[in-house]
Design a protein around this motif. Structure first.
Motif, PDB file in Angstrom:
ATOM      1  N   HIS A 157       6.093  75.499 169.765  1.00  0.00           N
ATOM      2  CA  HIS A 157       5.834  75.334 170.747  1.00  0.00           C
ATOM      3  C   HIS A 157       6.738  76.173 172.119  1.00  0.00           C
ATOM      4  N   PRO A 158       5.630  77.157 172.041  1.00  0.00           N
ATOM      5  CA  PRO A 158       6.089  78.391 173.393  1.00  0.00           C
ATOM      6  C   PRO A 158       5.831  78.177 174.730  1.00  0.00           C
ATOM      7  N   GLY A 159       6.494  78.133 175.691  1.00  0.00           N
ATOM      8  CA  GLY A 159       6.876  78.282 177.049  1.00  0.00           C
ATOM      9  C   GLY A 159       7.782  76.823 177.082  1.00  0.00           C
ATOM     10  N   ILE A 160       8.636  76.302 176.412  1.00  0.00           N
ATOM     11  CA  ILE A 160       9.227  75.118 176.544  1.00  0.00           C
ATOM     12  C   ILE A 160      10.819  75.892 175.897  1.00  0.00           C
ATOM     13  N   ASP A 161      11.654  75.195 177.111  1.00  0.00           N
ATOM     14  CA  ASP A 161      12.913  75.437 176.943  1.00  0.00           C
ATOM     15  C   ASP A 161      13.588  74.593 175.948  1.00  0.00           C
ATOM     16  N   PHE A 162      13.733  74.857 175.045  1.00  0.00           N
ATOM     17  CA  PHE A 162      14.949  75.209 173.551  1.00  0.00           C
ATOM     18  C   PHE A 162      15.891  75.752 174.201  1.00  0.00           C
ATOM     19  N   ARG A 163      17.197  74.804 173.838  1.00  0.00           N
ATOM     20  CA  ARG A 163      18.212  75.147 173.748  1.00  0.00           C
ATOM     21  C   ARG A 163      18.820  74.837 172.396  1.00  0.00           C
ATOM     22  N   VAL A 164      20.032  75.415 171.611  1.00  0.00           N
ATOM     23  CA  VAL A 164      21.126  74.785 170.478  1.00  0.00           C
ATOM     24  C   VAL A 164      22.053  74.045 171.711  1.00  0.00           C
ATOM     25  N   GLY A 165      22.563  72.824 170.826  1.00  0.00           N
ATOM     26  CA  GLY A 165      23.299  72.180 172.358  1.00  0.00           C
ATOM     27  C   GLY A 165      23.884  71.244 171.047  1.00  0.00           C
ATOM     28  N   SER A 166      25.081  70.350 171.562  1.00  0.00           N
ATOM     29  CA  SER A 166      24.902  68.855 171.073  1.00  0.00           C
ATOM     30  C   SER A 166      24.874  67.472 172.381  1.00  0.00           C
ATOM     31  N   MET A 167      24.417  66.636 172.441  1.00  0.00           N
ATOM     32  CA  MET A 167      24.432  65.550 172.443  1.00  0.00           C
ATOM     33  C   MET A 167      25.875  65.163 172.887  1.00  0.00           C
ATOM     34  N   THR A 168      27.080  64.666 171.742  1.00  0.00           N
ATOM     35  CA  THR A 168      28.126  64.796 172.293  1.00  0.00           C
ATOM     36  C   THR A 168      29.217  65.225 173.690  1.00  0.00           C
ATOM     37  N   GLU A 169      28.534  66.684 173.764  1.00  0.00           N
ATOM     38  CA  GLU A 169      29.525  67.235 175.273  1.00  0.00           C
ATOM     39  C   GLU A 169      28.094  68.234 175.505  1.00  0.00           C
ATOM     40  N   LEU A 170      26.804  68.126 176.579  1.00  0.00           N
ATOM     41  CA  LEU A 170      25.550  68.236 176.958  1.00  0.00           C
ATOM     42  C   LEU A 170      26.523  69.708 178.017  1.00  0.00           C
ATOM     43  N   ASP A 171      25.655  70.642 178.052  1.00  0.00           N
ATOM     44  CA  ASP A 171      26.409  71.679 179.026  1.00  0.00           C
ATOM     45  C   ASP A 171      25.473  71.309 180.002  1.00  0.00           C
ATOM     46  N   LEU A 172      25.115  70.165 181.175  1.00  0.00           N
ATOM     47  CA  LEU A 172      24.638  70.178 181.699  1.00  0.00           C
ATOM     48  C   LEU A 172      25.037  70.320 182.973  1.00  0.00           C
ATOM     49  N   PRO A 173      24.648  70.473 184.201  1.00  0.00           N
ATOM     50  CA  PRO A 173      25.776  69.951 184.949  1.00  0.00           C
ATOM     51  C   PRO A 173      25.415  69.085 186.274  1.00  0.00           C
ATOM     52  N   ASP A 174      26.717  67.442 186.122  1.00  0.00           N
ATOM     53  CA  ASP A 174      25.931  66.606 186.958  1.00  0.00           C
ATOM     54  C   ASP A 174      25.163  65.934 187.812  1.00  0.00           C
ATOM     55  N   GLY A 175      24.338  64.826 187.244  1.00  0.00           N
ATOM     56  CA  GLY A 175      23.301  64.518 187.777  1.00  0.00           C
ATOM     57  C   GLY A 175      22.022  65.712 187.991  1.00  0.00           C
ATOM     58  N   SER A 176      22.410  66.053 186.628  1.00  0.00           N
ATOM     59  CA  SER A 176      20.533  67.333 187.001  1.00  0.00           C
ATOM     60  C   SER A 176      19.237  67.146 186.468  1.00  0.00           C
ATOM     61  N   MET A 177      19.731  65.657 185.967  1.00  0.00           N
ATOM     62  CA  MET A 177      18.474  65.315 184.936  1.00  0.00           C
ATOM     63  C   MET A 177      17.862  64.414 185.915  1.00  0.00           C
ATOM     64  N   ALA A 178      16.292  64.192 185.867  1.00  0.00           N
ATOM     65  CA  ALA A 178      15.235  63.342 186.139  1.00  0.00           C
ATOM     66  C   ALA A 178      15.346  62.003 185.398  1.00  0.00           C
ATOM     67  N   GLY A 179      16.124  62.757 184.097  1.00  0.00           N
ATOM     68  CA  GLY A 179      15.210  61.417 183.408  1.00  0.00           C
ATOM     69  C   GLY A 179      16.217  62.279 182.017  1.00  0.00           C
ATOM     70  N   LEU A 180      16.268  61.482 180.796  1.00  0.00           N
ATOM     71  CA  LEU A 180      16.536  61.595 179.295  1.00  0.00           C
ATOM     72  C   LEU A 180      16.268  60.822 177.794  1.00  0.00           C
ATOM     73  N   VAL A 181      16.344  61.411 177.440  1.00  0.00           N
ATOM     74  CA  VAL A 181      15.403  60.676 176.088  1.00  0.00           C
ATOM     75  C   VAL A 181      15.932  61.124 174.851  1.00  0.00           C
ATOM     76  N   ALA A 182      16.542  60.100 173.910  1.00  0.00           N
ATOM     77  CA  ALA A 182      17.260  60.777 173.075  1.00  0.00           C
ATOM     78  C   ALA A 182      16.020  59.555 171.389  1.00  0.00           C
ATOM     79  N   TRP A 183      15.476  60.621 170.460  1.00  0.00           N
ATOM     80  CA  TRP A 183      14.704  59.890 169.886  1.00  0.00           C
ATOM     81  C   TRP A 183      14.582  59.370 168.579  1.00  0.00           C
ATOM     82  N   TYR A 184      15.611  58.427 168.455  1.00  0.00           N
ATOM     83  CA  TYR A 184      15.957  58.505 166.706  1.00  0.00           C
ATOM     84  C   TYR A 184      16.781  59.753 166.349  1.00  0.00           C
ATOM     85  N   SER A 185      18.197  60.254 167.682  1.00  0.00           N
ATOM     86  CA  SER A 185      18.549  61.438 167.061  1.00  0.00           C
ATOM     87  C   SER A 185      20.152  60.576 167.179  1.00  0.00           C
TER      88      SER A 185
END
Length: 221
Positions: free
Chosen positions: A98-126
């Motif tokens: 899926h070229p063109g999409i931003d994919f990053r290595v990271g852990s959902m237990t320590e999300l490296d994302l700013p506070d309040g930065s996401m408009a939505g979240l999905v955790a699909w069988y993860s």
């Protein structure tokens, strides 16, 4: 966090990462067409996309994205998507497929994302690999990075047991636990983390012999 708790967390994260690094290519082959056979799941993903747009739009993160199939599907629904996964090999597959999409290595237990930065979240069988002892902290991270009013969609295997998985996806060796949870149980944990649960359902499909979907929303400020 004391040393024993820290070691336990590192152990299960390392086992999960190594297991999915080992099976990444075969796993991607096995799940690639599942959404074509799961109309209820597709409908829920479409409703999620509508909810993101209705709340003002913005970036959406697919947490535990694996080879990126759900991330790409959400992108196809017009969302600004980001995929995050613990396994570098899975992220490698996702970037190739899926070229063109931003994919990053990271852990959902320590999300490296700013506070309040996401408009939505999905955790699909993860979330199924997150131990009970780490679940509340993980949901707290979801709450932290999701903006007020933003929707959260969780898919998981329904039940009340913990299975050790030692082989899978082409017969490769694995070592990781699969935590089955009842929708009511997870809804309670979400409420304690500051989410308003809006819908929950169980279903049988190509995704799971007994799957569950829960939709929640971070309460508006």
């Amino acid at each position: 966090m004391d040393d024993n708790a820290l070691n336990a967390e590192q152990d299960w994260l390392a086992d999960t990462r190594t297991s999915y690094d080992t099976v990444a290519a075969d796993y991607a082959d096995l799940v690639r067409g599942l959404l074509d056979r799961t109309p209820y799941e597709r409908a829920m993903l479409a409703l999620f996309a509508d909810a993101v747009r209705a709340s003002g739009g913005g970036p959406v993160a697919d947490l535990g994205c694996g080879p990126g199939r759900i991330t790409a599907h959400l992108g196809g629904l017009g969302l600004d998507v980001l995929g995050i996964d613990l396994s570098p090999a899975m992220i490698g597959v996702a970037r190739r497929e899926h070229p063109g999409i931003d994919f990053r290595v990271g852990s959902m237990t320590e999300l490296d994302l700013p506070d309040g930065s996401m408009a939505g979240l999905v955790a699909w069988y993860s979330l199924i690999h997150v131990p009970d002892a780490e679940l509340d902290r993980t949901l707290a991270h979801f709450h932290r990075v999701l903006r007020p009013g933003g929707p959260l969609l969780l898919a998981f295997h329904a039940g009340d047991e913990n299975r050790l998985k030692t082989e899978g996806y082409g017969g490769h060796p694995m070592r990781l636990h699969v935590h089955l949870r009842e929708p009511e149980q997870l809804a309670g944990r979400l409420a304690a983390a500051g989410f308003a649960v809006e819908a929950r359902m169980t279903l049988t499909s190509a995704e799971s012999a007994l799957g569950a979907l829960v939709v929640a929303r971070r309460a508006a400020a």
